[in-house]
Design a protein around this motif. Structure first.
Motif, short mmCIF file in Angstrom:
data_model
loop_
_atom_site.label_atom_id
_atom_site.label_comp_id
_atom_site.label_asym_id
_atom_site.label_seq_id
_atom_site.Cartn_x
_atom_site.Cartn_y
_atom_site.Cartn_z
N ALA A 1 0.84 -1.20 0.00
CA ALA A 1 0.00 0.00 0.00
C ALA A 1 0.87 1.25 0.00
O ALA A 1 0.54 2.25 -0.65
CB ALA A 1 -0.92 0.00 1.22
N VAL A 2 1.99 1.21 0.72
CA VAL A 2 2.94 2.32 0.70
C VAL A 2 3.50 2.50 -0.70
O VAL A 2 3.54 3.62 -1.25
CB VAL A 2 4.08 2.08 1.71
N SER A 3 3.93 1.41 -1.31
CA SER A 3 4.51 1.47 -2.64
C SER A 3 3.52 2.00 -3.65
O SER A 3 3.86 2.84 -4.52
CB SER A 3 4.99 0.07 -3.06
N THR A 4 2.27 1.56 -3.56
CA THR A 4 1.24 2.01 -4.48
C THR A 4 0.98 3.50 -4.31
O THR A 4 0.84 4.24 -5.30
CB THR A 4 -0.06 1.21 -4.26
N ALA A 5 0.91 3.97 -3.06
CA ALA A 5 0.68 5.39 -2.81
C ALA A 5 1.80 6.24 -3.38
O ALA A 5 1.57 7.31 -3.97
CB ALA A 5 0.53 5.64 -1.31
N VAL A 6 3.03 5.76 -3.25
CA VAL A 6 4.18 6.50 -3.80
C VAL A 6 4.08 6.55 -5.33
O VAL A 6 4.32 7.59 -5.95
CB VAL A 6 5.51 5.87 -3.36
N ALA B 1 1.41 7.63 1.83
CA ALA B 1 2.46 6.62 1.96
C ALA B 1 3.14 6.71 3.32
O ALA B 1 3.39 5.69 3.98
CB ALA B 1 3.49 6.80 0.85
N LEU B 2 3.45 7.92 3.77
CA LEU B 2 4.12 8.10 5.06
C LEU B 2 3.19 7.74 6.21
O LEU B 2 3.62 7.14 7.19
CB LEU B 2 4.62 9.53 5.19
N ASP B 3 1.92 8.11 6.10
CA ASP B 3 0.96 7.77 7.16
C ASP B 3 0.87 6.26 7.36
O ASP B 3 0.83 5.77 8.49
CB ASP B 3 -0.43 8.33 6.82
N ILE B 4 0.85 5.52 6.25
CA ILE B 4 0.77 4.06 6.35
C ILE B 4 2.11 3.47 6.78
O ILE B 4 2.19 2.66 7.71
CB ILE B 4 0.35 3.45 4.99
N SER C 1 3.79 3.33 10.45
CA SER C 1 3.17 2.49 11.48
C SER C 1 3.44 1.00 11.26
O SER C 1 2.96 0.16 12.02
CB SER C 1 1.65 2.72 11.49
N ILE C 2 4.24 0.66 10.25
CA ILE C 2 4.49 -0.74 9.90
C ILE C 2 5.70 -1.27 10.66
O ILE C 2 6.75 -0.64 10.69
CB ILE C 2 4.72 -0.90 8.39
N ASP C 3 5.56 -2.44 11.25
CA ASP C 3 6.68 -3.16 11.85
C ASP C 3 6.99 -4.35 10.96
O ASP C 3 6.28 -5.35 10.95
CB ASP C 3 6.32 -3.63 13.26
N ALA C 4 8.07 -4.24 10.18
CA ALA C 4 8.40 -5.27 9.19
C ALA C 4 9.59 -6.13 9.61
O ALA C 4 10.14 -6.86 8.77
CB ALA C 4 8.70 -4.61 7.84
N MET D 1 12.90 1.89 1.12
CA MET D 1 13.11 2.57 -0.16
C MET D 1 11.89 3.41 -0.54
O MET D 1 12.02 4.56 -0.96
CB MET D 1 13.40 1.54 -1.25
N ASP D 2 10.70 2.85 -0.34
CA ASP D 2 9.49 3.59 -0.69
C ASP D 2 9.25 4.76 0.26
O ASP D 2 8.75 5.81 -0.17
CB ASP D 2 8.29 2.65 -0.71
N LEU D 3 9.59 4.60 1.53
CA LEU D 3 9.48 5.73 2.45
C LEU D 3 10.46 6.83 2.04
O LEU D 3 10.15 8.02 2.11
CB LEU D 3 9.76 5.28 3.89
#
Length: 421
Positions: A320-325, A333-336, A339-342, A355-357
């Motif tokens: 979802a981050v990648s798609t928003a970017v 993208a930053l809002d999502i 909050s992700i713990d990967a 990379m996407d951030l």
């Protein structure tokens, strides 16, 4: 102005001294730094003396951007911009998969097919299975030189094995071959060798069909979709993904789709979201597919790695981050993403998120935050930075935005990633 007779707060004085050190490390005068923020040199002087507080987030962000650092680095005691990243920057290798590309350019078992060679299997299926598992681990870690080296023996062995094993073992052997070609397709995509990825994915689908495992056929389709996306063959990518999704949804509606099949279905929804985002910036289509993947992930309820797809709730949000970017929605993208713990996912998935951030921060011209994310991505997974067109574009744009005042770390990253060539 400082009220007469009032002492400067020690915290403000420490902040001002830290800003001064950052400015001097960049070789900016107070006037130059103030000009980058559209402030006066008097205002900047007061900040450095601790007289002028800087508390508003938007002003802190402007100051960080002017210095080419992240907001976190504005805190006294934070690492300065001239310090190296905590992990030694990688020494990039070129053409790591050249041997593998050459290997699949011919047919690894042509002698066996023609009957000129009929060797007995050199290794048992258990040994070959262990080798395939290890090759997938190397693929997820981005160790493509090792992947290529191992394939020079593993792939010919498997191609011969499927043709000489007993009928009872044949399906198992073909499944190992399908998994090997899937790993190779994934590696080629990440190295931006999409034409070779297409060949590998096609062979993966063929081998999976002969193994009698239809879900592995769909996993091979997923790899082919990503090859098509890299080749900008978006019509073919959409057709391949949609066809597989429709077939899997029919099984799901009948209650015949196992949890492993749900992982494939969700992954194909994510792939189709990418197709929509790349093809004409179809926001509605991309978000529909992301939401469909979210629903599948919620049903599964955990992060899994069926078919080495790493599908689950976490990976959906990374996509979802990648798609928003891709759609230019940096704020979303930053809002999502923040909050992700990967941490439980592979270095490749963690590196892709960072990379996407970094790309999202670059869209907002937050050079410090963008650079920090890109350096962390590089430390985790160098191939994401070196071979991904979008990462090199983001680095190049940051250099252009910063101009002569570009941070040295950014210029060094651009050189390592060959972003300016």
């Amino acid at each position: 102005m400082k009220p007469k007779g009032k002492e400067v707060d020690p915290k403000d004085r420490a902040f001002g001294r830290h800003i001064q050190k950052l400015r001097q490390a960049r070789k900016f005068t107070q006037t130059e730094l103030a000009g980058r923020m559209q402030k006066t040199s008097s205002w900047m002087s007061q900040v450095e003396r601790g007289v002028q507080k800087v508390e508003r987030l938007d002003v802190l962000q402007d100051l960080a951007d002017a210095l080419g650092v992240s907001v976190q680095q504005l805190k006294p005691g934070a690492p300065g911009p001239a310090e190296p990243p905590p992990v030694q920057p990688p020494v990039y290798k070129s053409n790591d998969l050249d041997e593998a590309r050459q290997l699949i350019s011919g047919h690894p078992a042509v002698g066996t097919i023609l009957g000129a060679l009929r060797p007995a299997p050199r290794r048992t299926l258990e040994e070959l299975s262990s080798d395939v598992d290890e090759m997938w681990e190397l693929t997820h870690a981005g160790e493509f030189a090792d992947v290529s080296a191992r394939l020079t023996e593993l792939l010919p062995d498997l191609e011969q094995t499927v043709r000489v094993v007993t009928p009872e073992e044949r399906e198992t052997a073909y499944l190992l071959l399908a998994r090997t070609y899937q790993a190779l397709a994934a590696a080629f995509v990440r190295q931006d060798a999409a034409d070779a990825a297409w060949v590998a994915a096609d062979r993966a689908i063929w081998a999976a069909e002969l193994s009698g495992n239809p879900l592995h056929v769909c996993a091979g389709v997923f790899r082919m979709v990503h090859a098509f996306v890299r080749l900008r063959m978006l019509g073919q990518a959409e057709h391949a993904a949609t066809t597989a999704i429709e077939a899997l949804k029919i099984l799901d509606e009948r209650g015949e789709l196992a949890v492993e099949g749900m992982s494939v279905l969700g992954s194909l929804h994510l792939a189709l979201a990418l197709v929509h985002a790349r093809g004409g910036h179809d926001r509605a289509g991309a978000r529909t597919e992301i939401e469909a993947a979210r629903q599948v992930a919620r049903r599964i309820g955990e992060d899994r790695n069926d078919f080495n797809l790493e599908f689950g709730v976490t990976n959906v949000e990374i996509q979802a981050v990648s798609t928003a970017v891709e759609l230019g929605d940096a704020g979303e993208a930053l809002d999502i993403g923040l909050s992700i713990d990967a941490e439980r996912l592979s270095p490749e998935r963690q590196g892709r998120l960072l990379m996407d951030l970094g790309r999202a921060h670059a869209q907002r011209r937050h050079t410090g935050e963008a650079l920090a994310c890109l350096l962390r991505a590089e430390a985790l997974d160098p191939e994401t930075i070196r071979t991904h067109v979008a990462s090199r574009k983001a680095i190049r744009e940051l250099v252009l935005v910063e101009g002569p005042g570009a941070p040295p770390e950014l210029m060094q990253l651009a050189a390592r990633a060959e972003a300016l060539e």
